[in-house]
Scaffold this motif. Sequence first.
Motif, mmCIF file in Angstrom:
data_model
loop_
_atom_site.group_PDB
_atom_site.id
_atom_site.type_symbol
_atom_site.label_atom_id
_atom_site.label_comp_id
_atom_site.label_asym_id
_atom_site.label_seq_id
_atom_site.Cartn_x
_atom_site.Cartn_y
_atom_site.Cartn_z
ATOM 1 N N THR A 1 0.817 -1.204 0.000
ATOM 2 C CA THR A 1 0.000 0.000 0.000
ATOM 3 C C THR A 1 0.853 1.258 0.000
ATOM 4 O OG1 THR A 1 -1.827 1.167 1.089
ATOM 5 C CG2 THR A 1 -0.212 0.101 2.534
ATOM 6 N N ASP A 2 0.334 2.284 -0.645
ATOM 7 C CA ASP A 2 0.927 3.613 -0.534
ATOM 8 C C ASP A 2 0.592 4.149 0.864
ATOM 9 O OD1 ASP A 2 1.470 3.381 -3.280
ATOM 10 O OD2 ASP A 2 -0.323 4.496 -3.847
ATOM 11 N N GLU A 3 1.303 5.202 1.293
ATOM 12 C CA GLU A 3 1.010 5.835 2.582
ATOM 13 C C GLU A 3 0.902 7.343 2.356
ATOM 14 O OE1 GLU A 3 2.325 5.441 7.225
ATOM 15 O OE2 GLU A 3 3.828 5.012 5.707
ATOM 16 N N THR B 1 2.643 11.396 -0.715
ATOM 17 C CA THR B 1 2.341 9.974 -0.711
ATOM 18 C C THR B 1 3.626 9.191 -0.929
ATOM 19 O OG1 THR B 1 0.117 10.369 -1.561
ATOM 20 C CG2 THR B 1 1.000 8.142 -1.800
ATOM 21 N N PRO C 1 5.146 5.899 -2.090
ATOM 22 C CA PRO C 1 4.675 4.768 -2.896
ATOM 23 C C PRO C 1 4.927 3.424 -2.200
ATOM 24 C CG PRO C 1 6.060 6.243 -4.201
ATOM 25 C CD PRO C 1 6.210 6.645 -2.772
ATOM 26 N N ARG C 2 4.020 2.503 -2.411
ATOM 27 C CA ARG C 2 4.187 1.152 -1.855
ATOM 28 C C ARG C 2 5.558 0.600 -2.245
ATOM 29 N NH1 ARG C 2 -0.728 -1.551 -4.174
ATOM 30 N NH2 ARG C 2 -1.273 0.611 -4.461
ATOM 31 N N GLU D 1 -4.734 5.357 5.055
ATOM 32 C CA GLU D 1 -4.188 4.069 4.617
ATOM 33 C C GLU D 1 -5.175 2.947 4.903
ATOM 34 O OE1 GLU D 1 -0.412 4.038 6.554
ATOM 35 O OE2 GLU D 1 -1.276 4.327 8.514
#
Length: 131
Positions: free
Chosen positions: A49-51, A82, A84-85, A103
């Motif tokens: 997941t992105d944050e 953001t 990135p994952r 998130e």
Amino acid sequence: MSDEPISLGKALASFDALWSPRIVTRVNDYDVRVAKVEGEHLWHVHDDTDEFFLVLDGELHISLREPAGERTVLLPQGSVFTVPRGTEHKPYAPSGAAILMFEPAGTPTVGDRHGAIPDHVDATTGHALGT
């Protein structure tokens, strides 16, 4: 989840713990979390997941380890960023900050891969507001 408006100022005033986010609401399967931060977090990565970060007060730095090398982004109050994952990162706030994160519910604050967790970092998936 509340069916009434939530004041982020009141939410932040309801706790003092650093690096220990509170879940203020949910949007679909995502948590909207607020946290007070000061000093360093730890290097970690979220594989799936992105944050998203929004700086509500103060200033947040996020160091990133990217294919081109290491860099740090500076987020003054009102800025968003953001991560990135799959990107190893370390947030820190030398003078303290209040942040909002968006998130997927259940995302651990220390990511999926990390080193030793310092005592000042709460390894959690977020606490309910008011706890």
